[in-house]
Scaffold this motif. Sequence first.
Motif, PDB file in Angstrom:
ATOM      1  N   LEU A   1       1.376  -1.501   0.076  1.00 57.19           N
ATOM      2  CA  LEU A   1       0.262   0.580   0.038  1.00 57.19           C
ATOM      3  C   LEU A   1       0.635   1.447   0.202  1.00 57.19           C
ATOM      4  N   SER A   2       1.946   1.199  -0.304  1.00 60.96           N
ATOM      5  CA  SER A   2       3.452   2.159  -0.144  1.00 60.96           C
ATOM      6  C   SER A   2       2.531   3.705  -0.763  1.00 60.96           C
ATOM      7  N   GLY A   3       2.443   3.314  -2.116  1.00 67.42           N
ATOM      8  CA  GLY A   3       2.233   4.189  -2.813  1.00 67.42           C
ATOM      9  C   GLY A   3       0.836   4.482  -2.990  1.00 67.42           C
ATOM     10  N   LEU A   4      -0.467   4.390  -2.029  1.00 64.97           N
ATOM     11  CA  LEU A   4      -1.792   4.690  -2.126  1.00 64.97           C
ATOM     12  C   LEU A   4      -2.664   5.898  -1.726  1.00 64.97           C
ATOM     13  N   ALA A   5      -0.845   6.651  -0.673  1.00 63.93           N
ATOM     14  CA  ALA A   5      -1.738   7.355  -0.334  1.00 63.93           C
ATOM     15  C   ALA A   5      -2.292   9.249  -0.804  1.00 63.93           C
ATOM     16  N   ASP A   6      -1.027   9.489  -1.634  1.00 61.41           N
ATOM     17  CA  ASP A   6      -0.584  10.754  -2.504  1.00 61.41           C
ATOM     18  C   ASP A   6      -2.345  10.375  -3.651  1.00 61.41           C
ATOM     19  N   PRO A   7      -2.217   9.193  -4.603  1.00 64.91           N
ATOM     20  CA  PRO A   7      -3.523   9.152  -4.939  1.00 64.91           C
ATOM     21  C   PRO A   7      -4.915   9.479  -4.986  1.00 64.91           C
ATOM     22  N   VAL A   8      -4.893   8.816  -3.507  1.00 64.97           N
ATOM     23  CA  VAL A   8      -6.022   8.805  -2.666  1.00 64.97           C
ATOM     24  C   VAL A   8      -6.462  10.217  -2.256  1.00 64.97           C
ATOM     25  N   ALA A   9      -5.364  10.660  -1.575  1.00 68.79           N
ATOM     26  CA  ALA A   9      -5.972  12.106  -1.295  1.00 68.79           C
ATOM     27  C   ALA A   9      -5.518  13.108  -2.414  1.00 68.79           C
ATOM     28  N   ALA A  10      -5.053  12.961  -3.432  1.00 69.72           N
ATOM     29  CA  ALA A  10      -5.433  13.615  -5.179  1.00 69.72           C
ATOM     30  C   ALA A  10      -6.414  14.066  -4.947  1.00 69.72           C
ATOM     31  N   TRP A  11      -7.065  12.860  -5.407  1.00 72.62           N
ATOM     32  CA  TRP A  11      -9.092  12.163  -5.351  1.00 72.62           C
ATOM     33  C   TRP A  11      -9.987  13.466  -4.292  1.00 72.62           C
ATOM     34  N   LEU A  12      -9.790  12.723  -3.022  1.00 74.70           N
ATOM     35  CA  LEU A  12     -10.745  14.181  -2.382  1.00 74.70           C
ATOM     36  C   LEU A  12      -9.990  14.800  -2.652  1.00 74.70           C
ATOM     37  N   ASP A  13      -8.897  15.590  -2.751  1.00 81.08           N
ATOM     38  CA  ASP A  13      -8.866  17.536  -3.190  1.00 81.08           C
ATOM     39  C   ASP A  13      -9.420  17.691  -4.182  1.00 81.08           C
ATOM     40  N   VAL A  14      -9.866  16.580  -5.402  1.00 76.91           N
ATOM     41  CA  VAL A  14     -11.147  16.768  -6.630  1.00 76.91           C
ATOM     42  C   VAL A  14     -12.213  16.843  -5.773  1.00 76.91           C
ATOM     43  N   GLU A  15     -12.879  16.037  -5.212  1.00 77.78           N
ATOM     44  CA  GLU A  15     -14.169  15.728  -4.878  1.00 77.78           C
ATOM     45  C   GLU A  15     -14.025  16.885  -4.100  1.00 77.78           C
TER      46      GLU A  15
END
Length: 68
Positions: A26-40
Motif C-alpha cells: 500500500l506504499s503508493g496509495l496515499a498520494d493518489p487517494v489524497a488527490a482524489w479527495l482534493d478533487v471531490e
Amino acid sequence: MTSPAAELLKAAKALREVAPDITGPLSGLADPVAAWLDVEAFRATTSGRGPVFHHALAVARAINGRQP
C-alpha cells in the motif's frame, strides 16, 4: 457541523502526512487517494451545493475517525 468539503480536505491532509510511513503493497496509495479527495472537495465547493460522491465521503470519514 463540518462541511463535506472540509472533511474531504482534512482526510487528504492526514493521508499526505502519513504517506512516507506507509510501506509494503500500500506504499503508493496515499498520494493518489489524497488527490482524489482534493478533487471531490473542489467539486463540492465549486458547483453550488455540489454533489459529493458518497464513497469519497465515506473514505474521508474513515480516515478522520468518524463513522459514515
